[in-house]
Design a protein around this motif. Structure first.
Motif, mmCIF file in Angstrom:
data_model
loop_
_atom_site.group_PDB
_atom_site.id
_atom_site.type_symbol
_atom_site.label_atom_id
_atom_site.label_comp_id
_atom_site.label_asym_id
_atom_site.label_seq_id
_atom_site.Cartn_x
_atom_site.Cartn_y
_atom_site.Cartn_z
ATOM 1 N N PRO A 183 0.812 -1.219 0.000
ATOM 2 C CA PRO A 183 0.000 0.000 0.000
ATOM 3 C C PRO A 183 0.847 1.272 0.000
ATOM 4 O O PRO A 183 1.983 1.288 0.471
ATOM 5 N N THR A 184 0.279 2.335 -0.542
ATOM 6 C CA THR A 184 0.875 3.665 -0.454
ATOM 7 C C THR A 184 -0.013 4.517 0.455
ATOM 8 O O THR A 184 -1.224 4.287 0.561
ATOM 9 N N PHE A 185 0.606 5.499 1.115
ATOM 10 C CA PHE A 185 -0.111 6.290 2.109
ATOM 11 C C PHE A 185 0.209 7.777 1.984
ATOM 12 O O PHE A 185 1.292 8.156 1.529
ATOM 13 N N ASP A 186 -0.743 8.593 2.411
ATOM 14 C CA ASP A 186 -0.502 9.976 2.787
ATOM 15 C C ASP A 186 -0.706 10.067 4.299
ATOM 16 O O ASP A 186 -1.625 9.416 4.847
ATOM 17 N N ALA A 187 0.127 10.845 4.969
ATOM 18 C CA ALA A 187 0.023 10.939 6.429
ATOM 19 C C ALA A 187 0.382 12.348 6.888
ATOM 20 O O ALA A 187 1.202 13.034 6.263
ATOM 21 N N TRP A 188 -0.232 12.754 7.978
ATOM 22 C CA TRP A 188 0.078 14.056 8.569
ATOM 23 C C TRP A 188 -0.181 13.993 10.077
ATOM 24 O O TRP A 188 -0.783 13.036 10.573
ATOM 25 N N ILE A 189 0.301 14.984 10.773
ATOM 26 C CA ILE A 189 0.139 14.986 12.225
ATOM 27 C C ILE A 189 -0.419 16.319 12.698
ATOM 28 O O ILE A 189 -0.306 17.347 12.037
ATOM 29 N N GLU A 190 -1.038 16.259 13.855
ATOM 30 C CA GLU A 190 -1.343 17.453 14.641
ATOM 31 C C GLU A 190 -0.721 17.256 16.015
ATOM 32 O O GLU A 190 -0.618 16.118 16.494
ATOM 33 N N ALA A 191 -0.329 18.364 16.656
ATOM 34 C CA ALA A 191 0.345 18.257 17.943
ATOM 35 C C ALA A 191 -0.096 19.369 18.875
ATOM 36 O O ALA A 191 -0.387 20.489 18.431
ATOM 37 N N TRP A 192 -0.142 19.056 20.171
ATOM 38 C CA TRP A 192 -0.558 20.000 21.198
ATOM 39 C C TRP A 192 0.486 20.032 22.317
ATOM 40 O O TRP A 192 1.108 19.009 22.629
ATOM 41 N N THR A 193 0.632 21.196 22.924
ATOM 42 C CA THR A 193 1.525 21.345 24.070
ATOM 43 C C THR A 193 0.932 22.413 24.996
ATOM 44 O O THR A 193 0.220 23.320 24.527
ATOM 45 N N PRO A 194 1.181 22.336 26.306
ATOM 46 C CA PRO A 194 0.602 23.324 27.226
ATOM 47 C C PRO A 194 1.107 24.734 26.927
ATOM 48 O O PRO A 194 2.315 24.982 26.890
ATOM 49 N N GLY A 195 0.182 25.669 26.732
ATOM 50 C CA GLY A 195 0.559 27.020 26.344
ATOM 51 C C GLY A 195 1.274 27.803 27.423
ATOM 52 O O GLY A 195 2.142 28.639 27.121
#
Length: 639
Positions: free
Chosen positions: A428-440
């Motif tokens: 298989p081939t994929f597209d992937a991305w991320i989201e990230a959070w950190t305490p402000g």
């Protein structure tokens, strides 16, 4: 290549003995070999000259008899060698001829086999298992030992069964052995081979057996993958049974390992000293002194010389791979070397498995050269309504929480090694991305400690920093709710940390209806397979497995190396990928180690979890296709 001063010796120039011819060729430099194999050959030649003083002799006729058994009775059973006679290569003839040709004189029984123990360490794919299986079959059928008990021993039942099944397949291919040997168990489920006339048998045995107190009396004990044995339990149990035999054999085969407190390292060190005749011999200084240390142990330890660099100099590959050009080729090793260069996290495993290097140093997991071709700028909105798999790494107060989303974009043909042959397979081939959070509230302080440009990432919207001194899981749950609205989310892979107590209640408040699949982190635990995983496994003809980090990391590595994945450019992800290091167990399984990473690697962990879920739950387009999708299909045509 390292050299040492050679003593003048009489050489049996007229011999036709294949073990001796190999030793002469290695010592003369006509055959390239590593330091410990060169020492083993010097030992053989020295013992031909001086061994009689210690009650030793070498019987060329016996050596030739055993070699003939291999080459006339045994056939190979897999890949490109299917059905071919097992023709011994020079290094294999040296091993077989030495083990069986050397004898010692005993007061009670006269001449008996000299070697009761043999330690063979070679690169992967150099024919260790067929040789071990052939030795077991010879011991059961042709060694003139009444009631011979032959055991294929492994750290686990599965491992013990691998070597045993190799022997069963050789029996299947040999008409003569097939007539003499009776099998117990159905085809593919055999658990014992027997020669009823001599009351001899051959069976697999694992470490669990030592708990039964059954007291085997082995004639031959064949120990596979010694570097995977957690202790000496199984080997000691088998060797204790040698007291009932006049010429037993413990035959140990292995790749190199990394645990220097293991039984394999202990046997390795002893074998190095035995071959050198030098109590102080080491990998880096294997000076040959030729003093008898242990006349009962045969040593064949493949290794590189100090200064050899297998990543840059292919001429040294043969030292760890004596069957180079026969069972393993330069093109294949060039491929694994490229992997080691592109993916530093694979380096140690490749050095151990293919180049006989005992490793223990840490290396970075990913190189920029491997990662950069996979980075791309695309709009994830292009995949709206597509099937998606999510990996979720929930963090502690001061860390980064990451969500990775993976979408399958198609399939591509990839060359792969299967059963010793190169085949074209669909992956298989994929597209992937991320989201990230950190305490402000703590961003500025942590940017100084972590030496990361968190504020720049926040300003560029690569990193979310909601107000607060700890991660706001309600923000993460809201993001997940949006994903379930915009995409056809098949599953969310999660680790137990903070999930039940903190994150699941937030999802319940929002009414998120999606399948959550446990994905443990670390290298010891494996999640339970879901119904979707079971269905895909059945379709692909394999056993279903739950998610675990070593498997997911391997799948992500393969996708990156084979350029089958596009990663949306995000400095949070890039930093995580470039900062990650791995932990590894004695079986070569490796996983991302947060504790030892220089920077935060949560985004890389989440990505591996998402890839693991997608690969385990997404069937191949080819295998998933239904005949009813073909407008030209009809039952009459199918009949």
């Amino acid at each position: 290549m390292a050299t040492s001063t050679r003593r003048k010796r009489k050489t049996p120039s007229s011999t036709t003995d294949r073990a001796t011819l190999y030793a002469l060729a290695v010592v003369a430099g006509d055959i390239v070999a590593g330091p410990h194999v060169r020492n083993a050959c010097r030992r053989h030649l020295d013992d031909l000259e001086h061994g009689a003083k210690r009650g030793l002799r070498y019987d060329e006729a016996i050596a030739a008899h055993v070699i003939a058994f291999f080459e006339t009775k045994l056939c190979l059973s897999e890949g490109q060698f299917e059905g071919q006679p097992l023709k011994l290569e020079p290094s294999q003839a040296f091993i077989i001829g030495s083990i069986f040709g050397w004898q010692r004189e005993t007061r009670r029984y006269g001449w008996r086999r000299r070697f009761r123990r043999a330690y063979i360490e070679q690169g992967k794919g150099n024919g260790k298992s067929p040789i071990a299986g052939g030795i077991g079959l010879y011991g059961m059928t042709a060694d003139k030992e009444a009631g011979a008990e032959i055991y294929a021993a492994g750290a686990t039942k599965t491992q013990a069964g691998i070597l045993f099944r190799d022997a069963v397949k050789m029996v299947d291919k040999s008409p003569e052995l097939d007539k003499r040997i009776r099998r117990s168990g159905g085809p593919g489920r055999e658990y014992n081979l027997a020669v009823l006339r001599t009351n001899s048998n051959f069976q697999p045995i694992s470490r669990e057996t030592k708990k039964t107190g059954s007291g085997p009396r082995p004639h031959f004990a064949l120990c596979d993958e010694v570097h995977e044995h957690p202790d000496r339990g199984i080997m000691e149990m088998l060797e204790r049974g040698f007291k009932f035999r006049t010429q037993p054999l413990l035959f140990m085969i292995t790749n190199s390992g990394s645990d220097r407190k293991s039984v394999a390292w202990e046997e390795h060190e002893h074998a190095v000293k035995v071959a050198a005749g030098n109590h102080d011999a080491k990998d880096e200084d294997a000076a040959y002194l030729g003093k008898p240390i242990d006349d009962s142990t045969f040593s064949y330890v493949c290794a590189l010389d100090p200064g050899d660099d297998p990543l840059e100099d292919p001429s040294c590959w043969i030292k760890a791979n004596p069957l180079l050009g026969v069972t393993i080729d330069d093109e294949y090793l060039a491929g694994v070397v490229k992997q080691a260069k592109d993916m530093p996290g694979k380096l140690n495993g490749i050095l151990r498995l293919h180049f006989c290097v005992w490793t223990d140093a840490e290396t970075a997991w990913m190189s920029r050269a491997a990662l950069e071709p996979c980075l791309a700028d695309f709009d994830d909105a292009d995949h709206v309504d597509a099937k998606a798999w999510i990996g979720l790494d929930l963090s502690r107060n001061r860390d980064i929480t990451a969500l990775a989303c993976v979408v399958k974009t198609g399939e591509v043909e990839v060359e792969a090694e299967r059963d010793g042959e190169k085949q074209i397979v669909l992956k298989p081939t994929f597209d992937a991305w991320i989201e990230a959070w950190t305490p402000g509230d703590t961003v500025a302080a942590r940017a100084l400690v972590d030496k990361q440009p968190y504020q720049e990432w926040i300003d560029a919207r690569h990193l979310h920093a909601p107000k607060g001194a700890s991660i706001r899981f309600d923000h993460v749950a809201q993001a997940l709710a949006e994903y379930t609205h915009d995409f056809d989310v098949q599953a969310v892979a999660y680790d137990r940390y903070a999930f039940k107590a903190s994150f699941e209640p937030e999802c319940a408040k929002l009414g998120i209806a999606v399948e959550f699949v446990e994905h443990p982190q670390g290298g010891t635990k494996k999640g339970k397979p879901t119904e979707a995983m079971k269905a895909v496994a059945e379709m692909e003809g394999r056993e279903p497995e739950g998610l675990w980090m070593p498997g997911s990391v391997r799948l992500l590595e393969d996708a990156i190396l084979e350029r089958r994945i596009r990663l949306k450019t995000n400095p949070v992800l890039i930093s995580a990928m470039m900062s990650a290091v791995t932990d590894e167990d004695k079986w070569g399984n490796h996983w991302l180690a947060k504790e030892r990473a220089v920077n935060k690697i949560d985004a890389a962990v989440a990505l591996a979890m998402a890839i693991g879920a997608a690969s385990s739950m997404a069937a191949s387009d080819a295998s998933a296709a239904s005949p009813w999708d073909d407008p030209n299909f009809n039952m009459a045509g199918a009949a």
